[in-house]
Design a protein around this motif. Structure first.
Motif, PDB file in Angstrom:
ATOM      1  N   HIS A  62       0.835  -1.204   0.000  1.00  9.29           N
ATOM      2  CA  HIS A  62       0.000   0.000   0.000  1.00  9.29           C
ATOM      3  C   HIS A  62       0.872   1.257   0.000  1.00  9.29           C
ATOM      4  CE1 HIS A  62      -3.517   2.477   0.664  1.00  9.29           C
ATOM      5  NE2 HIS A  62      -2.949   3.019   1.733  1.00  9.29           N
ATOM      6  N   SER A  63       1.905   1.204   0.812  1.00  9.90           N
ATOM      7  CA  SER A  63       2.787   2.359   0.909  1.00  9.90           C
ATOM      8  C   SER A  63       3.533   2.587  -0.425  1.00  9.90           C
ATOM      9  CB  SER A  63       3.710   2.113   2.098  1.00  9.90           C
ATOM     10  OG  SER A  63       4.860   2.838   1.999  1.00  9.90           O
ATOM     11  N   ALA A  64       3.947   1.497  -1.079  1.00  8.06           N
ATOM     12  CA  ALA A  64       4.625   1.619  -2.377  1.00  8.06           C
ATOM     13  C   ALA A  64       3.664   2.192  -3.423  1.00  8.06           C
ATOM     14  CB  ALA A  64       5.143   0.255  -2.819  1.00  8.06           C
ATOM     15  N   LEU A  65       2.416   1.772  -3.371  1.00  7.44           N
ATOM     16  CA  LEU A  65       1.419   2.278  -4.333  1.00  7.44           C
ATOM     17  C   LEU A  65       1.183   3.773  -4.124  1.00  7.44           C
ATOM     18  CD1 LEU A  65      -0.604   1.713  -6.600  1.00  7.44           C
ATOM     19  CD2 LEU A  65      -2.284   1.096  -4.848  1.00  7.44           C
ATOM     20  N   ARG A  66       1.098   4.178  -2.870  1.00 10.25           N
ATOM     21  CA  ARG A  66       0.952   5.610  -2.557  1.00 10.25           C
ATOM     22  C   ARG A  66       2.111   6.407  -3.153  1.00 10.25           C
ATOM     23  NH1 ARG A  66      -2.471   7.922   0.676  1.00 10.25           N
ATOM     24  NH2 ARG A  66      -3.731   6.578   1.988  1.00 10.25           N
ATOM     25  N   ALA A  67       3.326   5.837  -3.011  1.00 10.55           N
ATOM     26  CA  ALA A  67       4.520   6.522  -3.519  1.00 10.55           C
ATOM     27  C   ALA A  67       4.435   6.658  -5.040  1.00 10.55           C
ATOM     28  CB  ALA A  67       5.776   5.756  -3.097  1.00 10.55           C
ATOM     29  N   VAL A  68       4.029   5.584  -5.722  1.00 16.49           N
ATOM     30  CA  VAL A  68       3.901   5.636  -7.192  1.00 16.49           C
ATOM     31  C   VAL A  68       2.936   6.748  -7.591  1.00 16.49           C
ATOM     32  CG1 VAL A  68       2.958   4.392  -9.199  1.00 16.49           C
ATOM     33  CG2 VAL A  68       4.474   3.205  -7.605  1.00 16.49           C
ATOM     34  N   LEU A  69       1.808   6.804  -6.889  1.00 14.07           N
ATOM     35  CA  LEU A  69       0.776   7.778  -7.254  1.00 14.07           C
ATOM     36  C   LEU A  69       1.180   9.219  -6.948  1.00 14.07           C
ATOM     37  CD1 LEU A  69      -2.391   5.775  -6.187  1.00 14.07           C
ATOM     38  CD2 LEU A  69      -1.849   6.541  -8.507  1.00 14.07           C
ATOM     39  N   SER A  70       2.183   9.364  -6.102  1.00  8.41           N
ATOM     40  CA  SER A  70       2.583  10.732  -5.735  1.00  8.41           C
ATOM     41  C   SER A  70       3.625  11.287  -6.705  1.00  8.41           C
ATOM     42  CB  SER A  70       3.155  10.741  -4.317  1.00  8.41           C
ATOM     43  OG  SER A  70       4.422  10.117  -4.342  1.00  8.41           O
TER      44      SER A  70
END
Ligand code: S3P
Length: 175
Positions: A62-70
């Motif tokens: 989840h944290s990696a996905l948040r980073a991608v989206l940012s």
């Protein structure tokens, strides 16, 4: 303008191989979310599962996905999600919130299982017996079906499927 596309689907669907081919055809970047997790965690996926459990893997995912989206996507980016990522409600919500384009790559479950068996170099903690594999696939399928588009990869010729995805997205491929 479309600049960020997420490939979702079960283990063995071809998310990474099709994603790579699609990015090459479009002249975009390719990213595998599992690889980002491994590099952030400094340990392989199976080790995260073994030492810290699936819940810790999901937190890292989840944290990696948040980073991608940012991050900015000026040049375009294809992102392959791990098989469980889109199934997690908080990830689906994050992607919906970002109005992200999602493509469900699918194939008959026997084909998915066979491909996973052939890819011995990829350690998949959740690929257990064929029966458990099928059960998990059936439980997850309704979630994958919420993706904006669905493309069949049953007779997987990676480049042909990538071309099909590009056409479904209305994107121009470079020669
Ligand atoms: C998982 C699939 C794997 C990886 C992890 C968990 C799953 O990715 O994220 O082992 O829950 O289905 P692939 O779908 O690329 O094998």
């Amino acid at each position: 303008m479309l600049r960020l596309v997420f490939l979702v689907g079960f283990m063995g669907a071809g998310k990474s191989s099709v994603g790579r081919a699609l990015a090459r055809q479009l002249g975009w970047k390719f990213e595998d979310l599992d690889e980002r997790i491994v590099s952030r965690e400094q340990r392989p996926v199976e080790q995260i599962f073994r030492d810290s459990g699936e819940s810790e893997f999901r937190r890292a995912e989840h944290s990696a996905l948040r980073a991608v989206l940012s991050e900015p996507d000026a040049g375009g980016r294809i992102v392959a999600l791990g098989g469980g990522a889109f199934v997690q409600a908080e990830n689906a919500a994050l992607l919906a919130q970002a109005s992200a384009m999602t493509v469900f790559l699918d194939a008959p479950v026997e084909v998915l299982f066979r491909r996973c068996l052939q890819e011995q170099q990829v350690e998949r903690p959740l690929r257990k017996s064929e029966e458990e594999f099928r059960k998990l696939y059936l439980a997850r399928r309704p979630h994958y079906s919420k993706a904006a588009l669905r493309v069949e990869t049953g007779d997987l010729d990676v480049d042909a499927v990538a071309g099909q995805v590009a056409r479904a997205l209305g994107l121009q491929v470079s020669d």
